[in-house]
Design an enzyme around this catalytic site. Sequence first.
Site, short mmCIF file in Angstrom:
data_model
loop_
_atom_site.label_atom_id
_atom_site.label_comp_id
_atom_site.label_asym_id
_atom_site.label_seq_id
_atom_site.Cartn_x
_atom_site.Cartn_y
_atom_site.Cartn_z
N GLU A 1 0.84 -1.20 0.00
CA GLU A 1 0.00 0.00 0.00
C GLU A 1 0.88 1.25 0.00
O GLU A 1 2.03 1.22 0.43
CB GLU A 1 -0.88 -0.03 1.27
CG GLU A 1 -1.80 1.17 1.40
CD GLU A 1 -2.88 0.99 2.48
OE1 GLU A 1 -2.78 0.02 3.27
OE2 GLU A 1 -3.80 1.82 2.52
N ASN B 1 -12.40 -1.13 -0.78
CA ASN B 1 -11.70 -1.75 0.34
C ASN B 1 -12.33 -1.30 1.65
O ASN B 1 -12.62 -0.11 1.82
CB ASN B 1 -10.22 -1.31 0.33
CG ASN B 1 -9.51 -1.65 1.63
OD1 ASN B 1 -9.18 -2.81 1.88
ND2 ASN B 1 -9.29 -0.65 2.48
N GLU B 2 -12.56 -2.22 2.54
CA GLU B 2 -13.11 -1.91 3.87
C GLU B 2 -14.18 -0.82 3.78
O GLU B 2 -14.09 0.23 4.43
CB GLU B 2 -11.98 -1.52 4.85
CG GLU B 2 -11.04 -2.68 5.11
CD GLU B 2 -10.10 -2.53 6.31
OE1 GLU B 2 -10.06 -1.46 6.93
OE2 GLU B 2 -9.43 -3.53 6.62
N TYR C 1 -6.63 -9.10 11.44
CA TYR C 1 -5.26 -8.89 11.92
C TYR C 1 -5.08 -9.54 13.29
O TYR C 1 -6.01 -9.56 14.11
CB TYR C 1 -4.97 -7.38 12.04
CG TYR C 1 -4.73 -6.73 10.69
CD1 TYR C 1 -3.47 -6.77 10.10
CD2 TYR C 1 -5.76 -6.10 10.00
CE1 TYR C 1 -3.24 -6.18 8.86
CE2 TYR C 1 -5.54 -5.51 8.76
CZ TYR C 1 -4.26 -5.55 8.20
OH TYR C 1 -4.04 -4.98 6.97
N GLU D 1 -6.13 -9.12 3.55
CA GLU D 1 -5.28 -8.45 4.55
C GLU D 1 -5.23 -9.34 5.78
O GLU D 1 -6.28 -9.67 6.36
CB GLU D 1 -5.82 -7.07 4.92
CG GLU D 1 -5.67 -6.05 3.80
CD GLU D 1 -6.02 -4.64 4.20
OE1 GLU D 1 -5.90 -4.29 5.39
OE2 GLU D 1 -6.44 -3.88 3.31
N GLN E 1 2.23 -6.12 5.38
CA GLN E 1 2.41 -5.71 4.01
C GLN E 1 3.85 -6.05 3.59
O GLN E 1 4.68 -6.32 4.45
CB GLN E 1 2.14 -4.23 3.86
CG GLN E 1 0.71 -3.82 4.23
CD GLN E 1 0.35 -2.43 3.75
OE1 GLN E 1 1.10 -1.74 3.08
NE2 GLN E 1 -0.86 -1.98 4.15
O1 AHR Z 1 -2.93 -2.60 6.23
C1 AHR Z 1 -3.20 -1.41 6.88
C2 AHR Z 1 -4.66 -1.02 6.79
O2 AHR Z 1 -5.43 -1.95 7.48
C3 AHR Z 1 -5.28 -1.00 5.42
O3 AHR Z 1 -5.04 0.18 4.75
C4 AHR Z 1 -6.74 -1.15 5.72
O4 AHR Z 1 -7.44 -1.76 4.68
C5 AHR Z 1 -6.76 -1.93 7.01
O5 AHR Z 1 -7.57 -1.36 7.95
#
Ligand code: AHR
Length: 494
Positions: free
Chosen positions: A25, A172-173, A239, A295, A344
């Site tokens: 990103e 995205n999101e 995450y 992600e 990432q």
């Molecule tokens: O990876 C960091 C961020 O995490 C991304 O930009 C977003 O899609 C997510 O919240």
Amino acid sequence: MNNVIINTDITQGKINKNIYGHFAEHLGRCIYGGIWVGEDSLIPNTMGIRNDVLEALKEINIPVLRWPGGCFADEYHWKDGVGPKENRKRMVNTHWGGVVENNHFGTHEFMLLCELLGCEPYICGNVGSGTVQEMSEWVEYMTFDGESPMANWRRENGREKPWKLTYFGVGNENWGCGGNMRAEYYSDLYRRYQTYVRNYGGNRIYKIAGGANSDDYNWTEVLMKNAERMMDGLSVHYYTVPGDWQDKGSAIDFAEDEWFITMKKAYRMEELISKHSKIMDQYDPQKRVGLIVDEWGTWFNVEKGTNPGFLYQQNTLRDALVAGVHFHIFHNHNDRVQMANIAQTVNVLQAMILTEGEKMILTPTYHVFNMYKVHQDAERIAVQASFGNYMHKGEALPQVSVTASKSDKGRIHISLCNIDPFNKADLSIELRGLNGTNSSVSGTVLTAGSMNAHNTFEQPDVVKPVEFHGVKMTEATLSVCLPAMSVVTLALES
Ligand code: AHR
């Protein structure tokens, strides 16, 4: 003793190589500094892309790369990033640190990166603040072969032939940074925007709808109900955060409590994929639509003294175990999970690579990707296992996790993770169905003397894979002694 049976003659479908996908990103020093240095840089580069990073990434066979975001994607206006560099509009990356970007890394540079890496591009379009026309014209610009305003503009900008573009994300999101929408509203917008993501010539686009935030099962339900027929993939983001969002925990200063909770949260991916898949099964029993985990990875507090908006964190042996556990879960769900993209690639979150000026180091996570690349596009093999527990303060987690696959050349690979930071694990692995051609075994292990072992610019090889000596083959049985906190990949030789 932990007992494992591997049925080498029972295969359970291909492990899509895209499970080993990546995400880069415009965030902190991922693109600028980490990948892109510009042609005039003193750092050796190929048309602006740094050579050391390129070579390291080639080594792990990146199959697919997602770009430009993340949250950045829903603020990105692609037209500002094409044409002569000196004319490109500068922009403020409002979401990530408020820094000014010169837009020198745009569509052409990203496609060049993918060509150099030999990977598929996965582009995420802007639904949150972009128009349908803008998205539609981006696809036309990249993939239309004939005479059209966008295709002509691409030619003027130096690219005669269209690019092959397979993967396209429609936002995205969108429940958060991508527009704070409700599922019903986004599903309608998805239907509308994706209509104009056209297949030009022979190019076939695999359309990915913006999916749920971790356990938001309602989002998956609504998207599947309202738009299943119009999508090829539906994403989900999760995450591994040991603390809470205010204090996520340190990447390197931690004790066993944080180690344990990190492993527990990594294992949670199993529950999330199972539950999202179950919902998808109701609308798509043939499993046509892929679950795209675009992600995932660890998210800790940023390193002291760094810009909080840059999400720069160190990477330890703990991250390596998190990666291994995730791959095993993705393999187990190879009937539904068609792609995953770690967050990432460079200098951000659970990165493969860290850079400092002209210096570059590989992280423990990088090494796991390298050890596991043998599973890309291999057939998953049936495994039955019963393992003891890793206990901590009365809570239990399976101490060992295992996966196995067979390549198209018939080579069998077994990967194992021992998440217990203090105890080794002895395993007896019975290999059933061998046709007599596999007679010896070799292996690679990634481990270290402490939970927070990590590589630094001064000491880049503290955590790196070495030959594994803890395995013995007697006829069709492997006796394995897994060191505490280790990741191992075994190869059966003929
Ligand atoms: O990876 C960091 C961020 O995490 C991304 O930009 C977003 O899609 C997510 O919240």
